[in-house]
Design a protein around this motif. Structure first.
Motif, PDB file in Angstrom:
ATOM      1  N   UNK A 199       0.805  -1.089  -0.203  1.00 60.51           N
ATOM      2  CA  UNK A 199      -0.116   0.115  -0.042  1.00 60.51           C
ATOM      3  C   UNK A 199       0.866   1.129   0.110  1.00 60.51           C
ATOM      4  N   UNK A 200       0.156   2.136  -0.642  1.00 62.62           N
ATOM      5  CA  UNK A 200       0.916   3.727  -0.586  1.00 62.62           C
ATOM      6  C   UNK A 200       0.356   4.446   0.409  1.00 62.62           C
ATOM      7  N   UNK A 201       1.140   5.414   1.141  1.00 59.47           N
ATOM      8  CA  UNK A 201       0.984   6.114   2.053  1.00 59.47           C
ATOM      9  C   UNK A 201       1.219   7.663   1.875  1.00 59.47           C
ATOM     10  N   UNK A 202       0.412   8.496   2.367  1.00 61.66           N
ATOM     11  CA  UNK A 202       0.476   9.861   2.302  1.00 61.66           C
ATOM     12  C   UNK A 202       0.965  10.320   3.927  1.00 61.66           C
ATOM     13  N   UNK A 249      -2.048  16.629  -3.268  1.00 66.35           N
ATOM     14  CA  UNK A 249      -1.382  15.588  -3.833  1.00 66.35           C
ATOM     15  C   UNK A 249      -1.149  15.881  -5.330  1.00 66.35           C
ATOM     16  N   UNK A 250      -2.205  16.019  -5.906  1.00 61.65           N
ATOM     17  CA  UNK A 250      -2.086  16.133  -7.405  1.00 61.65           C
ATOM     18  C   UNK A 250      -1.676  17.486  -7.994  1.00 61.65           C
ATOM     19  N   UNK A 251      -1.907  18.524  -7.321  1.00 58.04           N
ATOM     20  CA  UNK A 251      -1.454  19.821  -7.942  1.00 58.04           C
ATOM     21  C   UNK A 251      -0.135  20.239  -7.456  1.00 58.04           C
ATOM     22  N   UNK A 252       0.412  19.719  -6.202  1.00 62.41           N
ATOM     23  CA  UNK A 252       1.460  20.429  -5.707  1.00 62.41           C
ATOM     24  C   UNK A 252       2.469  19.156  -5.574  1.00 62.41           C
ATOM     25  N   UNK A 253       1.854  17.893  -5.781  1.00 63.03           N
ATOM     26  CA  UNK A 253       2.754  16.784  -5.315  1.00 63.03           C
ATOM     27  C   UNK A 253       3.600  16.671  -4.047  1.00 63.03           C
ATOM     28  N   UNK A 254       2.985  17.142  -3.133  1.00 60.72           N
ATOM     29  CA  UNK A 254       3.445  16.808  -1.593  1.00 60.72           C
ATOM     30  C   UNK A 254       2.921  15.598  -1.133  1.00 60.72           C
ATOM     31  N   UNK A 255       3.453  15.161  -0.080  1.00 66.82           N
ATOM     32  CA  UNK A 255       2.671  14.337   0.731  1.00 66.82           C
ATOM     33  C   UNK A 255       3.438  12.776   0.517  1.00 66.82           C
ATOM     34  N   UNK A 256       4.188  12.772  -0.093  1.00 61.90           N
ATOM     35  CA  UNK A 256       4.971  11.332  -0.502  1.00 61.90           C
ATOM     36  C   UNK A 256       5.930  11.097   0.321  1.00 61.90           C
ATOM     37  N   UNK A 257       6.544  12.033   1.131  1.00 68.57           N
ATOM     38  CA  UNK A 257       7.490  11.664   2.146  1.00 68.57           C
ATOM     39  C   UNK A 257       7.080  12.191   3.393  1.00 68.57           C
ATOM     40  N   UNK A 258       7.991  11.863   4.485  1.00 66.37           N
ATOM     41  CA  UNK A 258       7.765  12.795   5.741  1.00 66.37           C
ATOM     42  C   UNK A 258       8.382  14.240   5.617  1.00 66.37           C
ATOM     43  N   UNK A 259       9.558  14.492   4.801  1.00 69.57           N
ATOM     44  CA  UNK A 259      10.061  15.679   4.524  1.00 69.57           C
ATOM     45  C   UNK A 259       8.962  16.576   3.949  1.00 69.57           C
TER      46      UNK A 259
END
Length: 306
Positions: free
Chosen positions: A15-18, A45-55
């Motif tokens: 599973x992928x996480x945000x 997530x879609x527009x800015x591409x954030x949330x993929x990692x803790x940083x």
């Protein structure tokens, strides 16, 4: 199944996480399919591409605290599963909103910040049922709201864009109450002006010293009344004395008049005397023996002297 095949399947099954960051600085890891159920997170997530990692965690709004975020994701996990019936969803929603008013308000605010409209509608309906039929004072007590509105602000006319007759009637009632409020304020101001403290300096000093000014006033008034009575009594005594003197003089005069009348009556019986004045003041004629009486009768003289 061989290890190679498991190695091929395992990445697909993972599973992928945000990553999400709340206002207090705490970071949470949430399943992507659950988090994407919230439109606000999906846009980030879609527009800015954030949330993929803790940083690069997605910063959530101020009104979303960790406790409310956990409740929201429980709601999303249930509703994002396909194939559930409407009855199942309704039963779950009824159990889900069984909480105190404070938490229900916080949940509504957090769901609105995440743009989760189905949950906002659910909690709003629950709040509407709580305040239904309640007075403004009762609603303030339920939600612990301060009463910072004045009477005039509470009676401000409502906007009637749809020309609703009920709102027109309510605005008329508000206008009548505003008029009554102004009249009461005028009466209060007049009463305040009438009740101005008109006590003298002596009264205020006696009040400060612990004496009742009313008692002082009554004692002063008693003294004044006593003086007035004494003056009246003195004047009345003087007038009485004068009257007594006048009466005494009148009595003496009347007595002298009676004496004169008595002498006149006595002298009226004597012959050859026309009046008392002739008897007293006219010279006596010669008697038969030739003697002239130059003196007055001693008894008559005594009567005249009296």
């Amino acid at each position: 199944m061989s290890e190679g095949e498991m190695a091929i399947i395992k990445p697909e099954m993972m599973k992928s996480y945000i990553w999400l960051e709340t206002a207090d600085g705490s970071i949470q890891q949430v399943e992507q399919e659950v988090a994407m159920f919230c439109p606000m997170i999906c846009q980030e997530v879609i527009q800015k591409g954030v949330g993929s990692s803790k940083n690069y965690a997605i910063s959530l709004p101020q009104r979303v605290n960790p406790a409310m975020l956990s409740l929201i994701f429980d709601y999303c996990r249930f509703h994002q599963v396909p194939g559930r019936s409407n009855k199942e969803r309704k039963v779950y929603d009824e159990k889900f909103i069984r909480m105190d008013t404070k938490r229900l308000c916080e949940l509504t605010s957090a769901a609105d910040s995440l743009q989760l409209k189905p949950l906002v509608d659910l909690t709003s309906r629950a709040l509407a049922r709580i305040i239904e039929g309640k007075t403004p004072e009762e609603i303030r007590e339920i939600f612990h709201l301060p009463d910072d509105l004045t009477e005039e602000e509470k009676l401000e006319p409502l906007k009637n864009t749809m020309d609703d007759p009920r709102i027109r009637l309510l605005n008329r009632l508000y206008a009548k109450k505003r008029k009554e409020l102004k009249e009461r304020e005028k009466l209060k101001s007049v009463e305040v002006e009438e009740h101005v403290d008109e006590r003298s300096v002596d009264d205020l000093l006696s009040f400060i010293n612990g004496r009742d000014p009313k008692v002082v006033k009554t004692s002063k008034s008693k003294k004044k009344n006593k003086k007035r009575k004494e003056q009246k009594n003195g004047s009345s005594n003087g007038t009485c004395e004068a009257l007594e003197k006048d009466l005494h003089n009148l009595d003496s005069k009347s007595q002298s008049a009676e004496i004169v009348d008595n002498t006149a009556s006595c002298l009226g019986d004597v012959s050859n005397l026309p009046s008392m004045e002739d008897d007293i003041f006219t010279p006596k004629t010669e008697f038969e023996d030739g003697y002239i009486d130059d003196e007055i009768d001693p008894a008559l003289k005594e009567l005249l002297d009296r």
